[in-house]
Design an enzyme around this catalytic site. Structure first.
Site, PDB file in Angstrom:
ATOM      1  N   LEU A  19       0.809  -1.214   0.000  1.00 16.30           N
ATOM      2  CA  LEU A  19       0.000   0.000   0.000  1.00 16.30           C
ATOM      3  C   LEU A  19       0.841   1.262   0.000  1.00 16.30           C
ATOM      4  O   LEU A  19       0.440   2.286  -0.538  1.00 16.30           O
ATOM      5  CB  LEU A  19      -0.941   0.007   1.210  1.00 16.30           C
ATOM      6  CG  LEU A  19      -1.959  -1.129   1.291  1.00 16.30           C
ATOM      7  CD1 LEU A  19      -2.757  -1.036   2.579  1.00 16.30           C
ATOM      8  CD2 LEU A  19      -2.890  -1.113   0.085  1.00 16.30           C
ATOM      9  N   GLY A  20       2.005   1.226   0.663  1.00 19.47           N
ATOM     10  CA  GLY A  20       2.858   2.407   0.738  1.00 19.47           C
ATOM     11  C   GLY A  20       4.211   2.030   1.299  1.00 19.47           C
ATOM     12  O   GLY A  20       4.344   1.047   2.047  1.00 19.47           O
ATOM     13  N   GLY A  22       8.193   3.704   2.691  1.00 20.02           N
ATOM     14  CA  GLY A  22       9.047   4.823   3.046  1.00 20.02           C
ATOM     15  C   GLY A  22      10.419   4.327   3.473  1.00 20.02           C
ATOM     16  O   GLY A  22      10.737   3.137   3.380  1.00 20.02           O
ATOM     17  N   PHE A  24      11.709   3.979   6.427  1.00 19.11           N
ATOM     18  CA  PHE A  24      11.790   3.159   7.621  1.00 19.11           C
ATOM     19  C   PHE A  24      10.832   1.971   7.604  1.00 19.11           C
ATOM     20  O   PHE A  24      10.730   1.260   8.597  1.00 19.11           O
ATOM     21  CB  PHE A  24      11.511   4.010   8.864  1.00 19.11           C
ATOM     22  CG  PHE A  24      12.618   4.977   9.167  1.00 19.11           C
ATOM     23  CD1 PHE A  24      13.775   4.566   9.795  1.00 19.11           C
ATOM     24  CD2 PHE A  24      12.493   6.306   8.792  1.00 19.11           C
ATOM     25  CE1 PHE A  24      14.796   5.463  10.064  1.00 19.11           C
ATOM     26  CE2 PHE A  24      13.509   7.203   9.058  1.00 19.11           C
ATOM     27  CZ  PHE A  24      14.667   6.797   9.699  1.00 19.11           C
ATOM     28  N   GLY A  25      10.121   1.756   6.508  1.00 18.40           N
ATOM     29  CA  GLY A  25       9.218   0.619   6.497  1.00 18.40           C
ATOM     30  C   GLY A  25       8.182   0.725   5.397  1.00 18.40           C
ATOM     31  O   GLY A  25       8.329   1.503   4.450  1.00 18.40           O
ATOM     32  N   VAL A  27       3.709  -0.332   4.423  1.00 16.54           N
ATOM     33  CA  VAL A  27       2.384  -0.772   4.854  1.00 16.54           C
ATOM     34  C   VAL A  27       1.835  -1.687   3.781  1.00 16.54           C
ATOM     35  O   VAL A  27       1.904  -1.372   2.590  1.00 16.54           O
ATOM     36  CB  VAL A  27       1.423   0.426   5.067  1.00 16.54           C
ATOM     37  CG1 VAL A  27       0.054  -0.070   5.531  1.00 16.54           C
ATOM     38  CG2 VAL A  27       1.997   1.398   6.070  1.00 16.54           C
ATOM     39  N   LYS A  42       1.727  -3.140   9.202  1.00 15.85           N
ATOM     40  CA  LYS A  42       2.727  -2.069   9.169  1.00 15.85           C
ATOM     41  C   LYS A  42       4.072  -2.638   9.548  1.00 15.85           C
ATOM     42  O   LYS A  42       4.238  -3.265  10.603  1.00 15.85           O
ATOM     43  CB  LYS A  42       2.319  -0.960  10.151  1.00 15.85           C
ATOM     44  CG  LYS A  42       3.378   0.111  10.351  1.00 15.85           C
ATOM     45  CD  LYS A  42       3.494   1.035   9.165  1.00 15.85           C
ATOM     46  CE  LYS A  42       4.550   2.124   9.407  1.00 15.85           C
ATOM     47  NZ  LYS A  42       4.593   3.103   8.327  1.00 15.85           N
ATOM     48  N   ASP A 137       2.186  11.392  12.312  1.00 16.78           N
ATOM     49  CA  ASP A 137       2.226  11.320  10.844  1.00 16.78           C
ATOM     50  C   ASP A 137       0.845  11.634  10.262  1.00 16.78           C
ATOM     51  O   ASP A 137       0.338  10.916   9.409  1.00 16.78           O
ATOM     52  CB  ASP A 137       2.693   9.933  10.389  1.00 16.78           C
ATOM     53  CG  ASP A 137       3.140   9.941   8.924  1.00 16.78           C
ATOM     54  OD1 ASP A 137       3.112   8.866   8.293  1.00 16.78           O
ATOM     55  OD2 ASP A 137       3.503  11.022   8.405  1.00 16.78           O
TER      56      ASP A 137
END
Length: 691
Positions: A19-20, A22, A24-25, A27, A42, A137
């Protein structure tokens, strides 16, 4: 490490889609194989000891939160040298970033305030925990609007428990330019005011369509246009509240999210109210007349008959004078003032200087309440005194009163479900409909409260809602002289994907489950587009079409691009279904002679045949766990429902009846297979226990 589609964690969570992502990780959308439902997973890739300690401490706090505008975190775990994972409810719907881009920032202020008010309530709940929970966030992409209109604050991967005088750790740090306050870049402590800044930036972006200037640049002297500079329709109260929430220094922001919420809805100035009273017109005139013409007392000794005569004469004179004054002096003046008042009010309305809110009539007084438009100056002078007679509202004659749709009445429904027990391992078959028409292709909504089918009564095919426990029809969803085929619920259950013959050929549409209204038309081709099925995340759908001369399978991502053709051969491919994890499609094809069941991997296009029989195998359907495929086959003489695993093993017959039993569909909980069965001359709907 990016997780692979189809990979399973903890022997429970199967990855469906990224889904997304970045620094640092990431989702993911996942499938909880224990509970047979979607979830959001997550992943935090920061594996330092500091990050691990923070995760273990804060995951426990998140698992104990419960609020209607927050997803429920129901599991957490760590994988050594890989990352930490939070598992929470997957919220269906569109996020505000998608809405913002689609509307070019033209989200109405009233609608945005309704959603953001709910998010304020969620943040107030988080900040009131002991210790306070800081989300850290907040941005449009992390606010989802569910199909029923509920705003949900998602993505809890970087929350932080507030500690006085503590700096933000790397394990808890995340930056979204434009939305993150300066203290979140490091070197400062984040608290509730950090979330207030991000929420103010979110409101800024939603109402202007422009992302705010990054906070670090502002702290170095860069200027940021006010919201009303970019969108003059923004009300002054909201503009002021946003600018205060986004102050660079935390001490200059609102001290609480409730204070911010109150400022967003605070009226700019009082609403002027004007009263028009009939009594106000006559009473001053009567008082003035009495002051100018006082009644003199009679002299002593005057005979009573003289006094009576003078009194009668005086009354006659007064009455005559009053009538004369009213009809020739006062009434024309009243009418003149009424006309002046009406002209003034109409002029104000036409120039949009005032917006009417209410007109409240009574026996002798009416009240007109107006709200100043935010587009004009705050002060309007020279407002005339409103006078006049009571207003009687006219009954409108050109407004059609909405009525309930007239639906057909079926008199041949059984009063109770009609169970039939077949000799099949002791399992019971339940007959769901018993009607004079034909009922085809049943499908249950995800909550299993609604069952739909396309049914033929009279000349046309319609989408019907049916009692999932048996007993026949509840209501007709579609109507008119249009044929509808192959309905499929959306994951949220609010809309139905359907093939409809509206413009002379079948195309793919989505319609409202509640009203049957057409919401979107997805295809527009001279070919016959039928058998649609959603992708699990509703990013697209597959369908069958003969637009190239043969029946082939197509994939449409609903992004405006041309549908992608998945199969291409000289024979027919059709009756396609998507697997629950979105990795495969199952369909039948006559490419090898007889209709057989095939399985295709969507990412590669690799296709293999699962059945090999001289009979007709068609209409495949996946079980909710993605392990089994049910299909119809006439290999036993008459049509029955069969099932096999995805590799073709475990083949067995599910139904055994002389009736034709076709087009299977699993219930979302995996406990039933629904299908259409032919008894006599008509098809009805049935269900049979599975496994």
């Amino acid at each position: 490490m990016v997780l692979q589609i189809g990979q399973t964690l903890q022997n429970r969570y199967r990855i469906v889609k990224l889904l997304g992502q970045g620094g640092f990780g990431a989702v993911y959308r996942a499938w909880d194989t224990n509970l047979s439902r979607p979830c959001a997973l997550k992943e935090n890739l920061e594996t330092s000891k500091e990050a691990q300690r923070q995760f273990a401490r804060e995951a426990t706090v998140l698992a104990n939160l419960s609020h209607p505008n927050l997803p429920i975190v129901f599991d957490h775990f760590s994988i050594p040298f890989q990352g930490q994972y939070l598992v929470m409810d997957y919220i269906e719907g569109e996020d505000l970033e998608e809405m913002r881009r689609r509307s070019s920032g033209n989200i109405p202020e009233a609608q945005a305030m309704e959603w953001l008010s709910q998010i304020c309530d969620a943040l107030d709940y988080l900040h009131s925990q002991n210790p306070p929970v800081i989300h850290r966030d907040i941005k449009p992409a992390n606010i989802k609007i569910s199909p029923e209109g509920r705003a949900v604050l998602v993505d809890f991967g970087i929350v932080k428990l507030f500690e006085a005088d503590s700096k933000t750790t790397m394990g808890a740090r995340a930056i979204t330019p434009g939305y993150s306050p300066p203290e979140q870049y490091g070197g400062g402590s984040t608290d509730a005011r950090s979330d207030i800044y991000a929420l103010g930036a979110t409101v800024y972006a939603l109402l202007t369509g422009v992302e705010p200037v990054e906070s670090i640049q502002r702290s170095l002297g860069a200027t940021m246009p006010s919201p009303e500079d970019l969108n003059p329709r923004i009300s002054p109260a909201v503009n002021t509240a946003i600018m205060r929430a986004m102050e660079v220094l935390p001490t200059q922001r609102f001290s609480s999210v409730n204070a911010f919420k109150g400022a967003l809805t605070k009226p700019v100035r009082p609403t002027p109210t004007f009263q028009v009273s009939q009594a106000a017109v006559f009473q001053p005139a009567v008082a003035a007349a009495r002051a100018e013409q006082p009644i003199k007392p009679a002299k002593a000794g005057t005979p009573k008959w003289v006094m009576w005569g003078l009194g009668v004469a005086f009354v006659i004179v007064c009455f005559t004078s009053t009538l004369f004054g009213y009809y020739f002096i006062l009434e024309p003046e009243i009418k003149r003032r009424e006309m002046q008042t009406t002209q003034t009010a109409v002029a104000l309305l036409l120039t949009q200087q005032w917006n009417p809110l209410t007109i409240t009539p009574s026996t002798d007084t009416f009240v007109l309440t107006f709200t100043p438009s935010p587009l004009l100056p705050t002060e309007i002078t020279d407002i005339p005194t409103l006078t006049g007679s009571p207003i009687t509202a006219a009954t409108p004659t050109n407004i059609r009163t909405p009525t309930e749709p007239i639906l057909p009445t079926y008199t041949n429904l059984p009063p109770e479900p009609d169970p039939q027990v077949l000799s099949l391992s002791g399992d019971g078959v339940v007959r769901l409909t018993l009607n004079g028409g034909d009922d085809y292709a049943p499908q249950l909504s995800r909550d299993q409260r609604h069952l739909i089918s396309f049914s033929k009564y009279g000349e046309y095919w319609h989408v019907m809602e049916i009692d999932p426990n048996g007993g026949g029809f509840i209501r007709q969803i579609t109507s008119g002289s249009v044929n509808y085929h192959h309905p499929h619920f959306s994951p949220g259950g609010d809309r139905i994907l359907v093939a409809a013959d509206i413009a002379g050929n079948y195309d793919i549409y989505s319609i409202s489950f509640e009203t049957g209204e057409i919401l979107e038309q997805f295809t527009n081709d001279p070919g016959r587009d039928v058998h649609p099925d959603w992708l699990p995340d509703m990013s697209g759908y597959i369908f069958m079409s003969d637009r190239d001369g043969e029946r082939e399978i197509y994939l449409d991502f609903m992004d405006g691009s041309i549908p992608r053709q998945l199969t291409n051969n000289d024979e027919d491919d059709g009756s396609c279904k998507v697997s629950p994890d979105g990795r495969h499609i199952a369909f039948y094809s006559t490419r090898d002679g007889n209709p057989e069941i095939y399985l295709m991997e969507l990412s590669t296009g690799d296709t293999r045949r699962l059945t090999n029989h001289s009979a007709r195998d068609a209409e495949p359907a996946f079980s909710p766990d993605g392990v089994w495929i049910a299909f119809e086959s006439n290999r036993g003489g008459s049509y029955d429902i069969w099932a096999m695993r995805l590799d073709g093993s475990g083949l067995h017959r599910v139904t055994d009846s002389p009736n034709w039993e076709q087009i299977p569909e699993f219930s979302p909980d995996g406990k039933w297979i629904l299908y259409q069965g032919k008894s006599g001359n008509n098809y009805d709907l049935y269900r049979i226990p599975w496994q």
